[in-house]
Write an enzyme that holds these catalytic residues in place. Sequence first.
Site, PDB file in Angstrom:
ATOM      1  N   LYS A  50      73.995  15.533   3.685  1.00 48.09           N
ATOM      2  CA  LYS A  50      73.330  16.490   4.008  1.00 48.09           C
ATOM      3  C   LYS A  50      72.144  16.756   2.337  1.00 48.09           C
ATOM      4  O   LYS A  50      70.981  16.991   2.777  1.00 48.09           O
ATOM      5  CB  LYS A  50      74.309  17.693   3.497  1.00 48.09           C
ATOM      6  CG  LYS A  50      74.815  18.366   5.566  1.00 48.09           C
ATOM      7  CD  LYS A  50      76.428  19.900   4.718  1.00 48.09           C
ATOM      8  CE  LYS A  50      76.247  19.731   5.786  1.00 48.09           C
ATOM      9  NZ  LYS A  50      75.776  20.431   7.020  1.00 48.09           N
ATOM     10  N   LEU A  51      72.714  15.921   1.497  1.00 48.40           N
ATOM     11  CA  LEU A  51      72.336  16.161  -0.099  1.00 48.40           C
ATOM     12  C   LEU A  51      70.833  15.011   0.538  1.00 48.40           C
ATOM     13  O   LEU A  51      69.918  15.571   0.243  1.00 48.40           O
ATOM     14  CB  LEU A  51      72.732  16.182  -0.962  1.00 48.40           C
ATOM     15  CG  LEU A  51      73.989  16.734  -1.372  1.00 48.40           C
ATOM     16  CD1 LEU A  51      75.203  15.923  -2.456  1.00 48.40           C
ATOM     17  CD2 LEU A  51      72.745  17.976  -1.630  1.00 48.40           C
ATOM     18  N   SER A  79      97.439  10.425  -9.364  1.00 51.23           N
ATOM     19  CA  SER A  79      96.430  11.035  -9.652  1.00 51.23           C
ATOM     20  C   SER A  79      97.099  12.539  -8.514  1.00 51.23           C
ATOM     21  O   SER A  79      97.506  13.800  -9.317  1.00 51.23           O
ATOM     22  CB  SER A  79      94.804  11.692  -9.830  1.00 51.23           C
ATOM     23  OG  SER A  79      94.551  10.443 -10.557  1.00 51.23           O
ATOM     24  N   ARG A 108      78.929  13.836  -7.293  1.00 53.50           N
ATOM     25  CA  ARG A 108      77.705  14.246  -8.598  1.00 53.50           C
ATOM     26  C   ARG A 108      76.535  14.490  -7.988  1.00 53.50           C
ATOM     27  O   ARG A 108      76.078  13.480  -8.046  1.00 53.50           O
ATOM     28  CB  ARG A 108      78.376  13.310  -9.569  1.00 53.50           C
ATOM     29  CG  ARG A 108      77.638  14.144 -11.182  1.00 53.50           C
ATOM     30  CD  ARG A 108      78.192  13.254 -11.966  1.00 53.50           C
ATOM     31  NE  ARG A 108      79.307  13.601 -12.446  1.00 53.50           N
ATOM     32  CZ  ARG A 108      80.801  12.718 -12.591  1.00 53.50           C
ATOM     33  NH1 ARG A 108      79.950  11.381 -13.421  1.00 53.50           N
ATOM     34  NH2 ARG A 108      81.720  12.986 -13.366  1.00 53.50           N
ATOM     35  N   LYS A 143      80.883  25.598 -21.585  1.00 53.26           N
ATOM     36  CA  LYS A 143      82.144  25.304 -22.101  1.00 53.26           C
ATOM     37  C   LYS A 143      82.207  25.794 -23.452  1.00 53.26           C
ATOM     38  O   LYS A 143      81.366  25.422 -24.132  1.00 53.26           O
ATOM     39  CB  LYS A 143      82.562  23.908 -21.723  1.00 53.26           C
ATOM     40  CG  LYS A 143      83.178  23.738 -20.191  1.00 53.26           C
ATOM     41  CD  LYS A 143      84.271  23.160 -19.527  1.00 53.26           C
ATOM     42  CE  LYS A 143      85.014  23.340 -18.150  1.00 53.26           C
ATOM     43  NZ  LYS A 143      85.483  22.076 -17.232  1.00 53.26           N
ATOM     44  N   GLU A 144      83.344  25.468 -24.379  1.00 51.53           N
ATOM     45  CA  GLU A 144      83.357  25.840 -25.989  1.00 51.53           C
ATOM     46  C   GLU A 144      83.403  24.387 -26.484  1.00 51.53           C
ATOM     47  O   GLU A 144      82.521  24.130 -27.656  1.00 51.53           O
ATOM     48  CB  GLU A 144      84.340  26.078 -26.140  1.00 51.53           C
ATOM     49  CG  GLU A 144      85.159  27.309 -25.450  1.00 51.53           C
ATOM     50  CD  GLU A 144      87.037  27.529 -26.802  1.00 51.53           C
ATOM     51  OE1 GLU A 144      87.318  27.174 -27.179  1.00 51.53           O
ATOM     52  OE2 GLU A 144      87.105  28.854 -26.456  1.00 51.53           O
ATOM     53  N   HIS A 151      79.702  23.797 -10.623  1.00 51.77           N
ATOM     54  CA  HIS A 151      80.362  22.997 -10.210  1.00 51.77           C
ATOM     55  C   HIS A 151      79.933  24.030  -8.683  1.00 51.77           C
ATOM     56  O   HIS A 151      80.559  25.231  -9.227  1.00 51.77           O
ATOM     57  CB  HIS A 151      81.779  22.975 -10.947  1.00 51.77           C
ATOM     58  CG  HIS A 151      81.974  21.948 -11.742  1.00 51.77           C
ATOM     59  ND1 HIS A 151      83.030  21.548 -12.596  1.00 51.77           N
ATOM     60  CD2 HIS A 151      80.219  21.637 -12.449  1.00 51.77           C
ATOM     61  CE1 HIS A 151      82.981  20.982 -13.889  1.00 51.77           C
ATOM     62  NE2 HIS A 151      81.072  20.711 -13.287  1.00 51.77           N
ATOM     63  N   GLU A 170      84.693  19.277  -3.843  1.00 51.21           N
ATOM     64  CA  GLU A 170      84.046  19.336  -5.083  1.00 51.21           C
ATOM     65  C   GLU A 170      83.019  18.823  -5.185  1.00 51.21           C
ATOM     66  O   GLU A 170      82.291  17.607  -4.931  1.00 51.21           O
ATOM     67  CB  GLU A 170      84.754  19.443  -6.291  1.00 51.21           C
ATOM     68  CG  GLU A 170      84.474  19.918  -7.598  1.00 51.21           C
ATOM     69  CD  GLU A 170      85.379  19.930  -8.721  1.00 51.21           C
ATOM     70  OE1 GLU A 170      86.031  20.135  -9.838  1.00 51.21           O
ATOM     71  OE2 GLU A 170      85.182  17.881  -8.590  1.00 51.21           O
ATOM     72  N   ALA A 182      77.642  14.441 -21.049  1.00 52.42           N
ATOM     73  CA  ALA A 182      79.670  14.657 -20.395  1.00 52.42           C
ATOM     74  C   ALA A 182      79.930  12.765 -20.171  1.00 52.42           C
ATOM     75  O   ALA A 182      81.032  12.801 -20.373  1.00 52.42           O
ATOM     76  CB  ALA A 182      79.122  14.950 -18.734  1.00 52.42           C
TER      77      ALA A 182
END
Length: 233
Positions: A50-51, A79, A108, A143-144, A151, A170, A182
């Site tokens: 799709k992408l 995991s 990603r 985020k802090e 996401h 995800e 990141a």
Amino acid sequence: MERNSTDIEQAKMLKDAFKQIEPQNIEKILQEYIEIRNIYNAAIKEVRTKLEILDDEFNYRYKRNPIHSIQSRLKKPNSIISKMIKKGFADFSYSKIKEEITDIAGIRVICQYIDDIFTIYDLLSGQSDVKVVKISDYINNPKENGYRSFHMIVNIPVFFSDRTEHVNVEIQIRTIAMDYWASLEHELKYKNPDNIPPFIKAKLLECAETIAETDYKMQEIYKAVSNIENQDN
């Protein structure tokens, strides 16, 4: 290679978990993971396609590619089991794992500009067979520690010869600059997850803010150049 505390903790959890499993059930669990791998790997292929189609269409229509690159991964069995144990479950069946864990399949998407992130989101979420389950906008709400990314968890149908599976995937969408920060921040945390001094955290936050400012400036430059091109035409 030296193992960090997270590796050791996961190994202990797995060892304790398999002590609770009857030997005759271990083969069944392994078969479950073969099925999980096949189903979620198929879901990744569906979303990637799709992408890629959207990116190709942009190249054809607008002579540019909003997507710089696409990466994908499947969560490893250790995991998955560790996450199930942390949630307090001893049932490692496919149906229970599917119900409890939403990030087994991960994609990603690295974009050129911030606007491209939201364009990809709008186009993907607008497709009739894509159901958006959850959104976390860490671009407008970082985020802090300074982490920025967009996401989304989507649920899509995957068609097999005998059935249709509805699978969660995800998707993380970020710019090249966001991904750069990141990746380095993750590497630093992996090397020393429990003992990052406050001054290092402060420097990382400063870098994140500088990178974000650069992202917005590059977006403005791109828009200015595009306006000039449109006027010339």
